[in-house]
Design an enzyme around this catalytic site. Sequence first.
Site, short mmCIF file in Angstrom:
data_model
loop_
_atom_site.label_atom_id
_atom_site.label_comp_id
_atom_site.label_asym_id
_atom_site.label_seq_id
_atom_site.Cartn_x
_atom_site.Cartn_y
_atom_site.Cartn_z
N GLN A 197 -4.69 -1.80 9.58
CA GLN A 197 -4.64 -3.14 8.97
C GLN A 197 -5.30 -4.16 9.89
OE1 GLN A 197 -3.69 -3.75 5.89
NE2 GLN A 197 -3.73 -5.97 5.95
N LYS A 252 0.85 -1.21 0.00
CA LYS A 252 0.00 0.00 0.00
C LYS A 252 0.87 1.25 0.00
CE LYS A 252 -3.77 -2.49 2.22
NZ LYS A 252 -4.44 -2.94 3.43
N ASP A 276 -11.33 2.43 3.77
CA ASP A 276 -11.67 1.00 3.65
C ASP A 276 -13.16 0.80 3.38
OD1 ASP A 276 -9.56 -0.85 4.00
OD2 ASP A 276 -9.45 -0.42 6.15
#
Length: 283
Positions: free
Chosen positions: A97, A53, A120
């Site tokens: 995460q 990422k 997200d």
Amino acid sequence: MSAEVIYGKQLAENLRQEMKEEVSILHERGLRPKLVVVILGQDPASMSYVKGKQRASEKIGMDSDLIELPVDTSEQELLELIERLNQDETVHGILVQLPVPDHISDQKIIEAINPEKDVDGFHPENVGKMLTGQDTFYPCTPYGIMVMLKRADITIEGKHVVIIGRSNLVGKPVGQLLLNENATVTHCHSRTKNLRHHTKQADILIVAVGKPSIISGEDIKEGAVVIDVGVNRVDGKLTGDVDFESAKEVASHITPVPKGVGPMTITMLLHNTIKAAKRIHNG
Ligand code: GUN
């Protein structure tokens, strides 16, 4: 007949090139989209994802920070960090995460992130907006699948989509996005009886289980579109949930693993971060 292979990797590269140009234009206007990724502990698979990422953000010229915290960080400390990032006007996207260690509640963390910075698309406010067909941040893997289907000119309206897997990350949201586009959606999962009966009916089959070769050519209707979301390591090699060799003889289109859905996930994260920056900037 051999299926047309849909390479997410090539599409992801094209989209990232477009985003690089957009980021450069935003910089000229004084807006610097910025993503902050937070990871607890050193799980190798998670580390590899977050590094990916980071690299992808840098490659399109987007600012990004990686905050690495010890595995024994308390829930309170993590919540305080999220609050600081919520308040920080230079930060547009926040990604913690998952999974986080067992002493921390995933859901509490997801709900602590400002929905405006929830790139997200996991916050209940954003999930609710998606459910009711409003514009919002869509979870990155499902969103990536939608973009792949559209760019491959695959009609969604009226099609019977069968999804195997019902996770909050992939199975449930991809079903919702497809329903929003007028597909007929069947969700299958570990308690589904006679799985093949369902998969054989699919015009579009999405497999997101995490079990190598759970689906092969015999499970697929002639001419179906097969989207493989699986990421499994077998003898050190990355493989999907679909037995590619037998499936490609039956399907009309199929995504490979690697180079299929995977690269699209990070691409949509970058897209969501740019979107967040523009939305926050425009008030
Ligand atoms: N862990 C595995 N995939 C994801 C993702 O898309 N977002 C976050 N936050 N954690 C993940």
